[in-house]
Enzyme design. Structure first.
Site, mmCIF file in Angstrom:
data_model
loop_
_atom_site.group_PDB
_atom_site.id
_atom_site.type_symbol
_atom_site.label_atom_id
_atom_site.label_comp_id
_atom_site.label_asym_id
_atom_site.label_seq_id
_atom_site.Cartn_x
_atom_site.Cartn_y
_atom_site.Cartn_z
ATOM 1 C CD GLU A 128 46.542 47.363 74.685
ATOM 2 O OE1 GLU A 128 45.454 47.038 74.185
ATOM 3 O OE2 GLU A 128 47.554 47.553 74.014
ATOM 4 N N GLY A 268 38.638 53.230 71.353
ATOM 5 C CA GLY A 268 37.645 52.700 70.428
ATOM 6 C C GLY A 268 37.121 51.346 70.869
ATOM 7 C CB ALA A 269 37.051 48.344 70.331
ATOM 8 C CD GLU A 271 44.031 44.250 71.621
ATOM 9 O OE1 GLU A 271 43.307 45.263 71.575
ATOM 10 O OE2 GLU A 271 45.284 44.309 71.681
ATOM 11 C CG ASN A 272 39.536 42.715 76.788
ATOM 12 O OD1 ASN A 272 40.560 43.222 77.215
ATOM 13 N ND2 ASN A 272 38.426 43.400 76.593
ATOM 14 C CG HIS A 304 41.961 47.176 64.929
ATOM 15 N ND1 HIS A 304 43.067 47.680 64.266
ATOM 16 C CD2 HIS A 304 42.306 47.119 66.239
ATOM 17 C CE1 HIS A 304 44.020 47.933 65.148
ATOM 18 N NE2 HIS A 304 43.589 47.597 66.359
ATOM 19 C CD GLU A 305 39.822 46.358 68.882
ATOM 20 O OE1 GLU A 305 40.688 45.702 69.491
ATOM 21 O OE2 GLU A 305 39.971 47.558 68.562
ATOM 22 C CG HIS A 308 44.350 43.326 68.142
ATOM 23 N ND1 HIS A 308 45.688 43.524 67.881
ATOM 24 C CD2 HIS A 308 43.817 44.570 68.336
ATOM 25 C CE1 HIS A 308 45.957 44.834 67.911
ATOM 26 N NE2 HIS A 308 44.835 45.488 68.177
ATOM 27 C CD GLU A 327 47.099 48.069 68.781
ATOM 28 O OE1 GLU A 327 46.382 48.086 67.766
ATOM 29 O OE2 GLU A 327 46.719 47.577 69.867
HETATM 30 N N1 PHE Z 1 44.409 47.725 71.900
HETATM 31 C C1 PHE Z 1 43.245 48.517 71.583
HETATM 32 C C2 PHE Z 1 43.143 48.499 70.068
HETATM 33 O O1 PHE Z 1 43.563 48.832 69.268
HETATM 34 C C3 PHE Z 1 43.318 49.938 71.945
HETATM 35 C C4 PHE Z 1 43.250 50.203 73.407
HETATM 36 C C5 PHE Z 1 44.385 50.518 74.100
HETATM 37 C C6 PHE Z 1 42.058 50.160 74.064
HETATM 38 C C7 PHE Z 1 44.360 50.774 75.430
HETATM 39 C C8 PHE Z 1 42.005 50.431 75.399
HETATM 40 C C9 PHE Z 1 43.149 50.750 76.080
HETATM 41 O O2 PHE Z 1 42.967 48.013 69.331
HETATM 42 ZN ZN ZN Z 2 44.637 47.519 68.058
#
Ligand code: PHE
Ligand code: ZN
Length: 878
Positions: A128, A268-269, A271-272, A304-305, A308, A327
């Protein structure tokens, strides 16, 4: 001449894809110097298909090897640095065909940490928003959702563990010490949710049963020496899974759910699907090395993750302009989860206050500056720059307003309809709004302005009490200043919770819906002049313009039944006094005293009530900021609170001890928080007298919260004990990168101390420290970002030295990691708000960065927007 203007992407130029992908098979032979990626893709006509249209794939920094269609070598294509355009497709592209591509990438050279990269010898991906194109040529856009089957190959000795999304199909031993693993993800997904991880990792695992009775395997993968720091993350994951079932009826849909921690990560992290990848900072914790704040952050990021998985993955975004769809909603969900974990009503309020503080400190300035954008932006040059506090935190406030307007049950109905309509789809913010509206039969047309207009609305409150008529009137008027490319704004739909506070306590809370530019409400049978408590629990993300008397504010501060507004009244009193260069008066000190000694209040609430508004929030109240003046006034105010209440602080320091073995629950954490505020106040009142107490706490603490707080009190107050404690701390924790980040961060964020050298000279020294690394985002943030973004009084020096350092750092970082550089570049966003000589010096520094001809699109966008926007020049001040 407009030749080399940077490329802009516009929301309204969205077109559905010309082609789409069904089944995707990837075969990836991992090698740090030369990873071979083979893809086999079933291609179909997409929604914008026209016969004969070429298939245009994106690819970045890839070495192209070969291309086949339906098994045959295909020669009719063009290759540029960014695009692979394929012509002469079978039957003009009308039928499904098989595309096979082979290409090569170089993970060990990848310092941007987008795509496939190496961290401490292991392989990780980050896709992402647009990282997948650095792995292979693809339709790298979120509205192309495909099913993936992935075979990973590697030397078994180097990479015993091979992970990807979904379920493990099989593993194989291969010749020459290689092995392979094949993974299949049953759910169609966009490429940004693809992930692979490979290397020497170990996991803890648990099996749980979800609401439908299914058994699920949960794993947390880390480097072997970190295994004992994973328990809290696992507990947080289990709690999140149960919460989502209970609150939203959403169940985990995969047989296996994995979290992996990596020490080099931009955010931070991530959500794959089924394989969340986390910054180690948001996974690893034990009492000796992580603070209470770390524990709370881990709980909320894990949640949070995980959340998602439904809000983002099962229902995803049509395009990146819709980012807040996933988000904002997911932040709202994690905030609600964390509030529920607090266990009590006052705990919920503490969480709410913390979230609002963050919004005001970071998002309000963004919303008033050159990068201001609606939660759904209309234009961007670099999507990476739009993972902002506006999209995330204001986005969450907007979702919260639906719940305020529709009620908790109405909101749940809207969520249910959203999933019923859109499961498996890539949709827009309008789809979400329509689900909320239709499920509740409510017209939300005007509510859409929250998605299209930037800026923080200002609501002016005028009240009038007529004792003879026993009538109380309030008039609310809303305005919103211009934002870049938005000279005029339409009225927002603003839900305002309010209550009239009377001695007889005879009024109930009500919801006012402000939809016009100005509206008046009248309240009858009001027997005495009430005190207005409005925007309770921060029901709308606005600025209130309400000249409430200090007497009324004191009443609210001591007795409002809405804990948020109780806190708010205290903040407002302090803010007005600081901005007017006043010290707290006797009445306010007495109110503080009573609050601190009130046995019915949560320690965590007391700590927040006695924490002053941040400098960055104070800046936003000024027409022309003198940062040194604000720092001095705020410090003097705090010192007075410290001195006047010295006895109380000393008593609290004793009362808030948490004897016995360490416990990480919210009550214990709240006590530690208040105790450590008391310690810091004591040093503020008299550093020489109280420093030994801090030094003693530093030496005897059995947990990082207390050890770090003691060290911080010594450093921030320039105590002579600080030096040796810093040395001991470093030596003790030298092997723990996350703790060493704290060590760097504390020194870089030390405000100016009379009689000590400048923090900038310390930061320059830290940059030369052998443990400093320009290619590790956590370390860079702990030294450089901490100083430039988190230490305003040290950064904003009249000689411009802070800005010089900033420019040097942005230019040094940009070639290494443009995302991290662009975040740093934002430190001068509000330069026009500052008085001289600061303003001119900031402009010089911005111009020096802008003059660099090789800037990334990330940094280019930030500095050019900061310097540009002439029309907006004088409009940023309220
Ligand atoms: N989608 C991730 C999150 O919120 C944030 C993220 C974006 C991480 C782009 C890496 C790269 O929860
Ligand atoms: Zn997110």
């Amino acid at each position: 001449m407009k030749t080399d203007l940077p490329q802009s992407f516009r929301r309204l130029e969205y077109r559905p894809p010309v082609y789409t992908f069904d089944q995707v098979e990837l075969d990836i032979a991992l090698n740090p110097a030369r990873t071979i990626v083979k893809s086999r893709i079933e291609v179909l006509p997409g929604k914008s298909f026209e016969a004969g249209a070429p298939l245009v794939l994106v690819g970045h920094e890839l070495e192209f090897v070969s291309l086949r269609i339906n098994g045959e070598a295909h020669r009719h294509f063009e290759l540029t640095p960014d695009l692979l355009t394929i012509h002469s497709l079978p039957n003009a592209g009308k039928d499904q065909f098989i595309l096979e591509i082979i290409c090569i990438c170089v993970p060990e050279k990848n310092t941007s940490l987008m795509g496939l990269y190496v961290s401490n010898g292991n392989f990780f991906t980050q896709c992402e928003a647009e990282g997948f194109r650095k792995i292979t040529y693809f339709l790298d856009r979120p509205d192309v959702m495909a099913r993936y089957r992935v075979t990973l190959r590697a030397l078994e000795a180097e990479c015993p563990v091979l992970l990807s999304n979904g379920n493990l199909l099989n593993t194989e031993k291969l010749p020459n010490g290689w092995h392979s693993a094949t993974w299949e993800d049953p759910f169609p997904k966009p490429s940004y949710l693809f992930a692979l991880v490979a290397g020497k990792l170990e996991c803890i695992e648990e099996t749980i049963t979800t609401s439908s009775g299914a058994r699920k395997l949960l794993q947390i993968w880390v480097e072997p020496h970190d295994l004992q720091k994973t328990r809290h993350a696992m507990d947080s994951l289990i709690a999140s899974i149960h919460w989502d079932e209970k609150r939203f009826g959403l169940e985990l849909d995969l047989e296996r759910f994995m979290i992996v921690a990596v020490g080099d990560f931009n955010m931070g992290a991530m959500e794959n699907k089924g394989l969340n990848i986390f910054n180690t900072k948001f996974v690893l914790a034990q009492a000796e090395t992580a603070t209470d704040a770390d524990f709370a952050n881990i709980e909320s990021v894990v949640a949070h993750e995980y959340f998602h998985n439904w809000t983002g993955n099962r229902v995803t975004c049509q395009d990146w302009f819709q980012l807040s769809l996933k988000e904002g909603l997911t932040v709202f969900r994690d905030q609600e989860f964390s509030a529920d974990q607090m266990g009590s009503e006052s705990g919920r309020a503490v969480k709410r206050i913390e979230d609002v503080r963050l919004l005001r400190q970071l998002q309000f300035p963004e919303d008033a500056g050159p990068m201001a954008h609606p939660i759904r932006p209309d234009e961007y040059q670099e999507i990476n720059n739009f993972y902002t506090v506006t999209v995330y935190e204001k986005g969450s406030e907007v979702v919260r307003m639906y719940q305020t307007l529709l009620g908790k049950d109405g909101f749940r109905k809207g969520m249910d309809l959203y999933f019923k309509r859109h499961d498996g789809q890539a949709v827009t913010c309008d789809d979400f709004l329509m689900a909320m509206a239709d499920a509740n039969g409510k017209d939300l047309t005007q509510f859409k302005h929250w998605y299209s207009q930037a800026g923080t609305p200002r609501v002016k409150v005028q009240e009038h009490y007529d004792a003879a008529k026993k009538q109380y009137l309030i008039t609310l008027s809303q305005t919103c200043l211009p934002s870049p490319s938005q000279p005029e704004k339409k009225p927002f739909h603003i839900p305002l919770k309010m209550r009239l506070i009377t001695k007889s306590n005879d009024q109930v809370e009500q919801l006012l819906e402000l939809t016009q530019a100005s509206q008046t409400w009248s309240f009858e049978e009001i027997n005495e002049r009430p005190v207005l408590s409005i925007n309770r629990n921060f029901s709308a993300p606005i600025n209130l313009d309400f000249e409430q008397s200090e007497a009324d504010l004191l009443t609210l501060f001591s007795s409002d039944d809405d804990p948020f507004n109780r806190w708010e009244a205290g903040q407002k009193l302090a803010m007005q006094m600081i901005l007017n260069n006043r010290l707290p008066d006797e009445q306010l000190i007495q109110a503080y005293r009573e609050l601190l000694m009130d046995p019915d209040l949560d320690p965590a609430f007391k700590e927040l009530a006695l924490t002053l508004p941040a400098e960055s929030y104070l800046y936003e109240q000024c027409a022309s900021v003198d940062p040194q003046q604000i720092f001095t006034a705020r410090r003097a105010f705090r010192r007075e609170v410290a001195k006047q209440l010295q006895l109380e602080w000393a008593a609290l320091y004793q009362q808030m001890q948490t004897p016995g073995p360490f416990k990480s629950d919210a009550i214990s954490a709240g006590k530690r928080g208040l105790k450590n505020l008391a310690l810091s106040m004591l040093l503020d009142a008299n550093a020489t007298v109280w420093a030994p107490l801090a030094a003693n706490q530093f030496q005897t603490a059995d947990n990082m919260t207390d050890r770090y707080a003691a060290l911080a009190a010594l450093v921030i107050h320039g105590a002579k004990e600080a030096k040796q404690c810093l040395i001991d701390f470093y030596n003790h924790f030298a092997k723990d990168a996350l703790v060493i980040d704290k060590w760097f961060g504390l020194q870089s964020s030390r405000p100016p101390v009379d009689g000590l050298g400048s923090t900038l000279s310390e930061v320059m020294r830290l940059r030369e420290h052998p443990a400093f690394k320009l290619n590790n985002p956590n370390r860079v943030r702990s030294v450089i970002h901490s100083f430039c973004l988190n230490n305003p009084a040290s950064f904003h020096q009249a000689d411009g030295s802070g800005y010089e350092f900033w420019a040097d750092s942005v230019l040094a970082l940009d070639p290494v990691n443009p995302q991290i550089a662009a975040r740093l570049a934002r430190a001068l966003d509000r330069w026009r708000l500052f008085a001289q000589p600061y303003q001119d010096k900031m402009k010089d520094a911005l111009e020096r960065v802008a003059a660099c001809s090789t800037l990334s699109s990330d940094v280019r966008e930030v500095v050019s927007k900061a310097l540009g926007n002439e029309d907006f020049r004088n409009l940023g001040v309220q």
